[in-house]
Enzyme design. Sequence first.
Site, PDB file in Angstrom:
ATOM      1  N   GLU A 114      47.554 103.179  86.312  1.00 16.96           N
ATOM      2  CA  GLU A 114      47.259 102.502  87.573  1.00 16.96           C
ATOM      3  C   GLU A 114      48.299 102.838  88.650  1.00 16.96           C
ATOM      4  O   GLU A 114      47.957 103.201  89.777  1.00 16.96           O
ATOM      5  CB  GLU A 114      47.220 100.993  87.337  1.00 16.96           C
ATOM      6  CG  GLU A 114      46.891 100.180  88.568  1.00 16.96           C
ATOM      7  CD  GLU A 114      45.457 100.374  89.010  1.00 16.96           C
ATOM      8  OE1 GLU A 114      44.541 100.115  88.224  1.00 16.96           O
ATOM      9  OE2 GLU A 114      45.237 100.810  90.153  1.00 16.96           O
ATOM     10  N   ASP A 141      47.579 104.870  92.178  1.00 17.82           N
ATOM     11  CA  ASP A 141      47.734 104.202  93.469  1.00 17.82           C
ATOM     12  C   ASP A 141      48.732 104.945  94.352  1.00 17.82           C
ATOM     13  O   ASP A 141      48.485 105.139  95.547  1.00 17.82           O
ATOM     14  CB  ASP A 141      48.224 102.756  93.269  1.00 17.82           C
ATOM     15  CG  ASP A 141      47.220 101.893  92.518  1.00 17.82           C
ATOM     16  OD1 ASP A 141      46.057 102.319  92.384  1.00 17.82           O
ATOM     17  OD2 ASP A 141      47.601 100.802  92.064  1.00 17.82           O
ATOM     18  N   SER A 145      39.874 100.598  91.548  1.00 16.52           N
ATOM     19  CA  SER A 145      41.319 100.815  91.559  1.00 16.52           C
ATOM     20  C   SER A 145      41.685 102.012  92.411  1.00 16.52           C
ATOM     21  O   SER A 145      42.751 102.046  93.012  1.00 16.52           O
ATOM     22  CB  SER A 145      41.780 101.172  90.151  1.00 16.52           C
ATOM     23  OG  SER A 145      42.261 100.093  89.482  1.00 16.52           O
ATOM     24  N   ASP A 150      26.899 104.520 105.807  1.00 17.71           N
ATOM     25  CA  ASP A 150      26.109 103.548 105.054  1.00 17.71           C
ATOM     26  C   ASP A 150      25.732 104.154 103.697  1.00 17.71           C
ATOM     27  O   ASP A 150      25.299 105.304 103.634  1.00 17.71           O
ATOM     28  CB  ASP A 150      24.847 103.213 105.865  1.00 17.71           C
ATOM     29  CG  ASP A 150      24.189 101.931 105.393  1.00 17.71           C
ATOM     30  OD1 ASP A 150      24.715 101.304 104.453  1.00 17.71           O
ATOM     31  OD2 ASP A 150      23.157 101.560 105.983  1.00 17.71           O
ATOM     32  N   VAL A 151      25.899 103.394 102.637  1.00 21.91           N
ATOM     33  CA  VAL A 151      25.523 103.863 101.300  1.00 21.91           C
ATOM     34  C   VAL A 151      24.274 103.090 100.894  1.00 21.91           C
ATOM     35  O   VAL A 151      24.290 101.855 100.859  1.00 21.91           O
ATOM     36  CB  VAL A 151      26.676 103.646 100.298  1.00 21.91           C
ATOM     37  CG1 VAL A 151      26.268 104.079  98.897  1.00 21.91           C
ATOM     38  CG2 VAL A 151      27.915 104.408 100.752  1.00 21.91           C
ATOM     39  N   GLY A 168      22.558  99.021 105.781  1.00 20.66           N
ATOM     40  CA  GLY A 168      23.438  97.932 106.226  1.00 20.66           C
ATOM     41  C   GLY A 168      24.292  97.430 105.076  1.00 20.66           C
ATOM     42  O   GLY A 168      24.429  98.101 104.043  1.00 20.66           O
TER      43      GLY A 168
END
Length: 648
Positions: free
Chosen positions: A309, A313, A563, A606-607, A625
């Site tokens: 992690e 990051d 993540s 937009d997905v 939307g």
Amino acid sequence: MRFLTLPLVFLYILRWAVAKPRILPSLLHEKRNHVPPGWSHSGRHHAMAVLPLRFALSQRNIHTIEHYINDVAHPASPNYGNHWTATQVAEKFTPSHDTIETVKTWLSDNGFGWDRIRVTNLQGWIELNATVQEAEKLLWAEYHVYKHASGKEHISCESYHIPPHVAPHIDFVTPTVHFDVIVSRSPEASHRKIGASGTPINTNMQGRSFNGPKTTGSNSETFNQLDDCDQLITPLCLRALYGLGYKPRATSNNSFAIAEFTPGAYVPSDLDNFGKAYAPDIVGKRPKLVSIDGGTVQAALTGFDYNGESNLDLQYGMALVTGAQNVTLYQLGDSIQHASDNNLLNAFDSSYCGFDGGDDPNIDGIYPDQAPGGYKGKEDCGTVKPANVISISYYYNEADLTPAYTARQCVEFAKLGLMGITVLFASGDNGVAGLINACLNPDGSQSANGRLFNPSFPGTCPYVTSVGATQVNVNSTVYQPESACEQLISSGFLYSGGGFSNHFSIPDYQKDAVQNYLKNYLTPGLPLSYNSTGSRAHPDLSANGAKYAISLQGNFTRVYGTSASTPVVGAILTLINDARLLAGKKPIGFINPAIYSPSFSDAFHDVTNGTNPGCGTLGFNAAKGWDPVTGLGTPNFPKLVEKWLALP
Ligand SMILES: *[C@@H]1O[C@H](CO)[C@@H](O)[C@H](O)[C@H]1NC(C)=O
Ligand SMILES: *[C@@H]1O[C@H](CO)[C@@H](O)[C@H](O)[C@H]1NC(C)=O
Ligand SMILES: *[C@@H]1O[C@H](CO)[C@@H](O)[C@H](O)[C@H]1NC(C)=O
Ligand SMILES: *[C@@H]1O[C@H](CO)[C@@H](O)[C@H](O)[C@H]1NC(C)=O
Ligand SMILES: *[C@@H]1O[C@H](CO)[C@@H](O)[C@H](O)[C@H]1NC(C)=O
Ligand SMILES: *[C@@H]1O[C@H](CO)[C@@H](O)[C@H](O)[C@H]1NC(C)=O
Ligand SMILES: *[C@@H]1O[C@H](CO)[C@@H](O)[C@H](O)[C@H]1NC(C)=O
């Protein structure tokens, strides 16, 4: 929900009828319906054992906080960007004199001498040592001992009661119904408080090795990373997807922080390996370490569970803001007790810290840590100035925490918003289900065969920005629309977390967007497994979360999940802050009222394809939307900069 429990009410009246004729029956204050998995009942607690009772006092003006937030964060407000100072925030919300006196008087009327009652220095919390017998009488509760498979013991009651004239002055009391939400992740750590920080998403962020970056080698190599983004995401893919060509210049005035929880730790040499392959300008750079409550970048425990992690990051967060922008690492907690989001909030806000905020010793790290090897220093309390943007890739199932705990913490995020700070949380990796695919049962317990959707927290707090995950479809390029993340990894399927809160009602800023979805696009035939009472919906936006190349212990690995999406959005918002700072404007702060406003409607990709299955359903579907899978969509950086530069 509060209701009267009749037998108790009756007893209460008998007991107090003579001394206090006007006293009203106690009301149920908090209640737990089940014992969390892994714990079993082992009997009544000893009547003479001493409990450190702590009463979290209600803060002033809290019911108006949405108004204050909109005043500084809504794009139509004349005060947009006029953020508050920490002192202004503390003054506005400190508990009132009336609150403190009411609770103290109630305790003293119940036989606790003034000398036993202590108000903490910032006046937000009352402490009292009481025997189990005294506490049971005061709270109309029964204390029991519970044992965990790991051998750990926990003292808890199933419910407790407070008289109606006192109840509005108390958020909650500990120790009472709250349970240790801790789930151990690795066998050698099973006796520790692993997961006290919120269980890291990296339990799902499954690594897969591949043969290293194809860009290394001779200069004549013609391989083009952009052709391969459906198989491997690199910083170059993300720049192409979201339009990031920006070179930050206000870096000395800007800040971006990533929070990690010990024993999670990044590996410096991996950062350089990653830099050499994909981000040469960060080679040799390190995040600026801000240690909170003894946090260290430990190197004794290594491997995917410890380094995955943090490496992810920092490698992506640092690469995307470029080497010109320093990144801060909030490293939280010691390796024994770990830490929680509240430990971070305490470090920012001495008034939260002063009344121990929403601290609950069963969930949060309590310092100094008396355990051998624990951090013996004082708890960090107002010692850290929060960065402009804070990215946190860890979460709980909302159902792991009580509404009183989540409410108190959520208010603290709102205060950060008032101060102009953007707080981002991952929305979760199990679609409409919770961690380890647990779903809710009607009594509020969680199990694999539960049928009700299990949203994550803090993503469901209306005052944070929740980040979902998308993917580049196989055989598509970065110039084609992404879909919701649907990936089969070795631990199972990974789907973008999203849905409706069971703790928080819907904030104004998203009402229209959510209504539009429910009215026009809700999956036909989807069972009413979600909270349909009009509650806070998430995620708010999303970014790619599939097949990220990271360097891990010298090897390259692919990782997945919200993540990954969260620090990427953090980096993008940091670059937008840079543009605003250069123009002499304030940072963007709490972004939700702005991004849901009509003027931002073309600022996201937009997905509209994909779903987030779980709990025996296909979950919600992405749609035109906003939708509860990918939020408003993925960032269109040039448009977002334009919109935010147009605001005051
Ligand atoms: C409760 O007892 C502990 C341990 O004896 C002590 O340190 C603490 O100061 C006491 N708290 C109050 C409010 O009396
Ligand atoms: C940083 O802020 C100060 C004070 O507002 C300003 O004078 C300076 O030009 C800024 N620096 C950059 C690089 O924007
Ligand atoms: C970034 O951090 C380095 C190392 O601490 C420091 O020398 C440099 O001045 C910082 N740069 C900016 C823009 O703050
Ligand atoms: C992607 O393209 C390859 C080569 O044309 C083909 O074999 C494969 O089936 C395609 N995969 C998908 C999911 O479309
Ligand atoms: C649904 O959400 C609301 C908050 O908006 C909450 O009061 C209610 O208890 C929730 N329902 C369930 C079944 O959890
Ligand atoms: C790196 O990968 C190689 C080849 O798969 C493997 O032998 C080695 O153990 C890996 N190193 C680590 C630290 O996982
Ligand atoms: C929708 O997503 C699926 C994968 O989750 C993909 O196979 C399909 O091609 C996508 N459809 C469109 C129209 O993008």
